[in-house]
Write a protein that holds these residues in place. Sequence first.
Motif, short mmCIF file in Angstrom:
data_model
loop_
_atom_site.label_atom_id
_atom_site.label_comp_id
_atom_site.label_asym_id
_atom_site.label_seq_id
_atom_site.Cartn_x
_atom_site.Cartn_y
_atom_site.Cartn_z
N SER A 111 9.55 4.37 -6.78
CA SER A 111 10.80 5.04 -6.52
C SER A 111 10.90 6.02 -5.15
O SER A 111 11.64 6.09 -4.67
CB SER A 111 11.18 5.78 -7.83
N GLY A 112 9.61 6.16 -4.92
CA GLY A 112 9.45 7.23 -3.64
C GLY A 112 10.03 6.59 -2.57
O GLY A 112 10.19 7.16 -1.22
N LEU A 113 9.90 5.35 -2.32
CA LEU A 113 10.30 4.66 -1.25
C LEU A 113 11.86 4.29 -1.04
O LEU A 113 12.37 4.17 -0.01
CB LEU A 113 9.66 3.18 -1.22
N ALA A 114 12.68 4.79 -1.98
CA ALA A 114 14.11 4.70 -1.82
C ALA A 114 14.56 5.65 -0.54
O ALA A 114 15.44 4.94 0.34
CB ALA A 114 14.75 5.41 -3.13
N GLN A 115 14.15 6.61 -0.44
CA GLN A 115 14.54 7.50 0.73
C GLN A 115 14.22 6.73 1.86
O GLN A 115 14.88 6.83 3.00
CB GLN A 115 13.90 8.81 0.67
N GLU A 116 13.00 6.10 2.02
CA GLU A 116 12.45 5.45 3.03
C GLU A 116 13.53 4.44 3.69
O GLU A 116 13.87 3.92 4.65
CB GLU A 116 11.06 4.76 2.75
N ALA A 117 13.81 3.67 2.71
CA ALA A 117 14.77 2.65 2.81
C ALA A 117 16.12 2.89 3.36
O ALA A 117 16.64 2.42 4.25
CB ALA A 117 15.12 1.71 1.44
N ILE A 118 16.38 4.26 2.81
CA ILE A 118 17.86 4.74 3.64
C ILE A 118 17.46 5.19 4.93
O ILE A 118 18.36 4.90 5.91
CB ILE A 118 18.04 5.97 2.53
N ALA A 119 16.37 5.98 5.18
CA ALA A 119 15.95 6.35 6.53
C ALA A 119 15.99 4.92 7.60
O ALA A 119 16.27 5.21 8.72
CB ALA A 119 14.70 6.95 6.67
N PHE A 120 15.74 3.88 6.87
CA PHE A 120 15.72 2.67 7.65
C PHE A 120 17.09 2.07 7.78
O PHE A 120 17.13 0.91 8.22
CB PHE A 120 14.61 1.71 7.41
N GLY A 121 17.97 2.40 7.34
CA GLY A 121 19.23 1.85 7.37
C GLY A 121 20.23 1.78 6.27
O GLY A 121 21.32 1.34 6.42
N ALA A 122 19.85 1.83 5.01
CA ALA A 122 20.35 1.30 3.92
C ALA A 122 21.39 2.53 3.48
O ALA A 122 21.23 3.84 3.72
CB ALA A 122 19.71 1.30 2.62
N ASP A 123 22.73 2.15 3.01
CA ASP A 123 23.65 3.13 2.48
C ASP A 123 23.20 3.45 0.92
O ASP A 123 23.41 4.58 0.53
CB ASP A 123 24.91 2.53 2.39
N GLU A 162 0.95 -1.00 -0.03
CA GLU A 162 -0.01 0.07 0.02
C GLU A 162 0.84 1.32 0.03
O GLU A 162 0.67 2.26 0.75
CB GLU A 162 -0.85 0.03 1.09
N GLY A 163 1.78 1.26 -0.84
CA GLY A 163 2.48 2.35 -1.15
C GLY A 163 3.58 2.71 0.24
O GLY A 163 4.21 3.89 0.15
N LYS A 164 3.71 1.97 0.99
CA LYS A 164 4.65 1.95 2.01
C LYS A 164 5.61 0.71 2.03
O LYS A 164 5.49 -0.21 1.53
CB LYS A 164 4.06 1.92 3.42
N LEU A 165 6.88 1.03 2.69
CA LEU A 165 7.80 -0.12 2.82
C LEU A 165 7.21 -1.07 3.80
O LEU A 165 6.49 -0.82 5.02
CB LEU A 165 9.04 0.34 3.64
N ALA A 166 7.08 -2.35 3.60
CA ALA A 166 6.39 -3.66 4.17
C ALA A 166 7.14 -3.60 5.70
O ALA A 166 8.51 -3.30 5.52
CB ALA A 166 6.37 -4.84 3.52
N ALA A 167 6.57 -4.05 6.55
CA ALA A 167 7.11 -4.14 8.10
C ALA A 167 8.26 -5.27 7.99
O ALA A 167 9.28 -4.86 8.43
CB ALA A 167 6.23 -4.70 9.25
N ILE A 168 8.17 -6.19 7.34
CA ILE A 168 9.30 -7.09 6.86
C ILE A 168 10.56 -6.58 6.18
O ILE A 168 11.59 -6.68 6.59
CB ILE A 168 8.64 -8.33 6.07
N GLU A 207 22.54 6.87 -1.24
CA GLU A 207 22.71 7.07 -2.73
C GLU A 207 21.36 6.14 -3.13
O GLU A 207 21.30 5.30 -2.94
CB GLU A 207 23.82 6.78 -3.36
N VAL A 208 20.65 6.87 -4.24
CA VAL A 208 19.53 6.26 -5.01
C VAL A 208 20.12 6.09 -6.48
O VAL A 208 20.50 7.07 -7.21
CB VAL A 208 18.16 7.03 -4.96
N ILE A 209 19.88 4.57 -7.01
CA ILE A 209 20.54 4.31 -8.14
C ILE A 209 19.34 3.73 -8.68
O ILE A 209 18.85 2.75 -8.21
CB ILE A 209 21.69 3.49 -8.24
N THR A 210 19.12 4.04 -9.91
CA THR A 210 18.00 3.40 -10.76
C THR A 210 18.58 2.28 -11.62
O THR A 210 19.52 2.85 -12.22
CB THR A 210 17.15 4.58 -11.60
N VAL A 211 17.91 1.28 -11.73
CA VAL A 211 18.30 0.34 -12.81
C VAL A 211 17.10 0.01 -13.70
O VAL A 211 15.94 0.08 -13.19
CB VAL A 211 18.61 -1.18 -11.75
N ASP A 212 17.58 -0.15 -14.88
CA ASP A 212 16.62 -0.36 -15.84
C ASP A 212 16.44 -1.97 -15.84
O ASP A 212 16.95 -2.83 -15.57
CB ASP A 212 17.20 -0.27 -17.38
#
Lengths: 332, 266
Positions: free
Chosen positions: A50-62, A15-21, A178-183
């Motif tokens: 793509s909007g979730l990339a920053q969320e993943a970073i906020a939760f710990g990703a480099d 639903e447009g959010k990072l899943a708890a898992i 850093e956010v990197i897009t992959v085709d």
Amino acid sequence: MAEYKGVMVFCEATEGKLAAIATELLGCGRKLADDLGQELSAVLVGSGISGLAQEAIAFGADKAYVVDDTLLQDYQTDSYVSVMEKVVKQVIPQILLLGQTSIGRDLAPRLAFRLNTAASMGCLELAIDPESKLLLQTKPVYGGNAQAVFICESYPQIATVRAKAMAPLERDESRQGEVITVDAGLDPSAIRTKVLEKVPEEVAGIRLEDAEVVVSGGRGIGSAEGFEQLEELARMLKGAVGATRPPCDNDWVPAGAQVGLTGKIIAPELYIAVALSGSSQHMSGCSGSKTIVAINKDPEANIFREARFGVVGDWKKALPAFAEKVKELLAG
Amino acid sequence: MNMIVCIKQVTDPEAPPASFKIDPSSNKVVPPQGVSPVIDPYAEYAVEAALRIKDALGGKITAISLGTNQLRDIVKKPLAMGADELILLEDEFFDEGDSWSTAYALAMSIKKLADYDIVFCGREASDWNAGQVGSGIAELLGLPSVTLAKKIDITDGKARVERVTDEGYEVIEVSLPALITVSNELGEPRYPTIKGIMGAKKKEAVIWKPADIGVEVSQIGAAGRHTKLLKLFQPVREGKCEIVEGESPEEAAVNLALKLREAKIL
Ligand SMILES: Cc1cc2nc3c(=O)[nH]c(=O)nc-3n(C[C@H](O)[C@H](O)[C@H](O)COP(=O)(O)OP(=O)(O)OC[C@H]3O[C@@H](n4cnc5c(N)ncnc54)[C@H](O)[C@@H]3O)c2cc1C
Ligand SMILES: Cc1cc2nc3c(=O)[nH]c(=O)nc-3n(C[C@H](O)[C@H](O)[C@H](O)COP(=O)(O)OP(=O)(O)OC[C@H]3O[C@@H](n4cnc5c(N)ncnc54)[C@H](O)[C@@H]3O)c2cc1C
């Protein structure tokens, strides 16, 4: 093998959010990456994610790798395996973590075979071996009767992790990454399945996974009518109803009520187990509960080895009296 | 429809948890006394899925099982239920494999059988709970796969599969040949009939050795593993249950409510 580096997490969205898992995996992945002195990357696959990339970073990703394509709207084995194969070959991580979900269960083994490596499914604990630096993968086997620690000597080491086994980090918006897009580079004709329809299960009231109190019934409840009594108690306690497999197989409750190894994994504050024997497969889904209470007529039932409090007796007698008293206590 | 079902013999997962023992020195499970092994329950659902298609459309079902000390009365159950052939991969070189080497040996056997529309597996075996062999076979054979199936319909040479998801279920159409793994939401497998059991007794299983399926022994069993088991252990249970007493179940239940209140759980 030297070129393989870093920890990667496959992040699911709901639903447009990072899943708890996904947040749990990032928490675990962060720790593993720090232990190795390496980077943690997140992979987001889907359509409009793509909007979730920053969320993943906020939760710990480099780093967050984003593969956004309309062909990835629905999970499909062929498309997701192909995309993940591409991302893994580009990033070359040492470790890849996924959730033990209906997606992870399908994606992880097929991807492992494609990459000529192995996966451990449904892990409860992951750690880096201080000497070999390999991933120690602890998972329940024999329906939870035992646990096994595996290592995999080929890279990437792939593991799926159970819901609620790991703790997420505190969300921190100031974290930089850093956010990197992959085709996606998908050939639609190589996708051999088609999703015709998605039928969500209907949930009346609180979702089982979110409930702080769960009243679960087993085979001994005997009928759908019997489960109405459990529902009443659950409503009173603002909780949800769960079940072992037999009541689901017998249609006394919807299939979504099944708790266990092949059902939902829950960890409520209070788990009231009524007329269920406490099989290891069932307990796999609820042993993380804070307090387990059992009502069972058989004093030898395994559930009494798992519970904190128990009543030995017929639930038909015990449950109404219990519910009545609870009502009184809650009112007073 | 020609169908192949992968089954295996396992320790009965319904045996009481208290009877479960492991030998820590060898990292092996000690089979419980007096409990007969069974067919892996999910594989039995897979047999049922194939039988339902055979009932509707006709066809042939071949069961394949890889393992050691396979008791004929146990592994012949698919035949008793209505399958047509049974192939046993029995050889010391097949032993002590992991999901990889097991899937590899099964995939090569399926390749040898050649003529099939659907390969069925259980969603996960009750012993190692991996849930990998099905997807592995599909990948090795280049087949499309649908996992966690609860209903399968065949129309126009394609399968429509209801797949159980965390949110409910989804309906997936897949081209054939395909591999499908089956979940318990399919509904109970049938019991063998007396006639089926008698028929199965008379039928001989076909035994295949590594050479029969053209595999190198380095790729199967223990030698073909991708994983190493470091440790097998039984988690310790705290197991301090307080049985709440009372003159009657009703009274005990009332005392239970009071106790939970006292402990601030309610
Ligand atoms: C690979 C695999 C995966 C599985 N996954 C799951 C899973 O995810 N979840 C799950 O639940 N199961 C799962 N199972 C099934 C599991 O092995 C058990 O069969 C199941 O959990 C048993 O359910 P039960 O406790 O309700 O039934 P039973 O074991 O039959 O227990 C019924 C209990 O009710 C008690 N009882 C009966 N009547 C009364 C009464 N009037 N008053 C009080 N007590 C009464 C009896 O004493 C008994 O203890 C799985 C099995 C396999 C092989
Ligand atoms: C150290 C170690 C030692 C082991 N030693 C032995 C041993 O000596 N003997 C032994 O039998 N196992 C042994 N195993 C277990 C063996 O590794 C598993 O059978 C293998 O990993 C397959 O994975 P799974 O059982 O978890 O299958 P899953 O992927 O969970 O199985 C899913 C489905 O695949 C099919 N399937 C799985 N296995 C087979 C099979 N063997 N034949 C036909 N269909 C199958 C079934 O349809 C099943 O429902 C050992 C495992 C370890 C880790």
